[in-house]
Design an enzyme around this catalytic site. Sequence first.
Site, short mmCIF file in Angstrom:
data_model
loop_
_atom_site.label_atom_id
_atom_site.label_comp_id
_atom_site.label_asym_id
_atom_site.label_seq_id
_atom_site.Cartn_x
_atom_site.Cartn_y
_atom_site.Cartn_z
CG HIS A 100 6.74 5.92 14.01
ND1 HIS A 100 6.95 4.46 14.46
CD2 HIS A 100 5.67 5.56 13.05
CE1 HIS A 100 6.45 3.73 13.71
NE2 HIS A 100 5.52 4.33 12.92
CB ILE A 101 4.65 11.96 12.67
CG1 ILE A 101 5.60 12.68 11.84
CG2 ILE A 101 4.87 12.42 13.87
CD1 ILE A 101 5.90 14.39 11.68
N GLY A 102 4.57 9.60 9.85
CA GLY A 102 4.17 9.69 8.55
C GLY A 102 2.87 9.17 8.33
CD GLU A 148 9.82 4.54 16.41
OE1 GLU A 148 8.74 4.41 16.58
OE2 GLU A 148 10.17 4.33 15.16
CG ASN A 155 -1.89 -1.28 1.02
OD1 ASN A 155 -2.87 -0.92 0.49
ND2 ASN A 155 -1.80 -2.07 2.11
NE ARG A 195 5.76 -0.99 12.11
CZ ARG A 195 5.07 0.02 11.81
NH1 ARG A 195 5.41 0.88 10.90
NH2 ARG A 195 3.56 -0.47 11.84
CG ASP A 202 8.00 8.78 10.05
OD1 ASP A 202 8.00 9.91 10.98
OD2 ASP A 202 6.90 8.09 9.92
#
Length: 230
Positions: free
Chosen positions: A210-212, A182, A73, A153, A177
């Site tokens: 990690h906002i993508g 994390e 996707n 990831r 990202d």
Amino acid sequence: IDVAYAKEKGVSCFSSPEGNANAVAEQALGMLLSLKHHILKGYRSIENGLWEREENRGHEIEGCTAGIIGLGNNGSSLAKKLMAMDMKVLAYDKFRNNYDMPGVVVCDDLERIYQEAAVLSFHVPLNQETRHYFNFEFLEKMKHPFMLLNLSRGSVVAQNAVYEGLISGKILGAALDVWEEEPFWKNKNSPLHQQALTLMKMPNFIGTPHIGGYTYDALYKMSKVLAEKV
């Protein structure tokens, strides 16, 4: 989630990766443009009282070749955007067979990506096979200096290889990202923590928390997709 066990107990499991694919792809494109056109670097120079035009002269992405690892996707959504901006797209996806996406050059292995890619973007799940997919060996096999993006990831890309690639100049610019740890300051005694702090100070590096796939729009879309599947 142990999907097999859930199925055994009559529990249906649903996911909605389609919902945030566009958000991830848009951020990847934004990060690539920022690296290529020195947008963040130029901002920082003005912030420091400097007006550095020549030092921030960038490159256009038109005509460049991108290698996308993972054409699910997220990878598919990014491929469409890159092709719309007149980039050539090579794609390799070991877990997706017999796929055909107009305009995308499907690769049976990574060899052509090693030889031609000027941009490398990872969009694969994390498992035993993909952990440190990008490592020192992958770095060495890349024929030309390139831009690196990881919005899959954190542990898919070995942070040490990113750092060494930037230091050596083999990686012209990198955008993460996602991180191996994390947040990366969770363990301040970790070598990865100190290295991440160094990366964040580099002019050709962009890091985000990690906002993508975390836009307001994506959260709505994911909920909608789940509701429709249920």
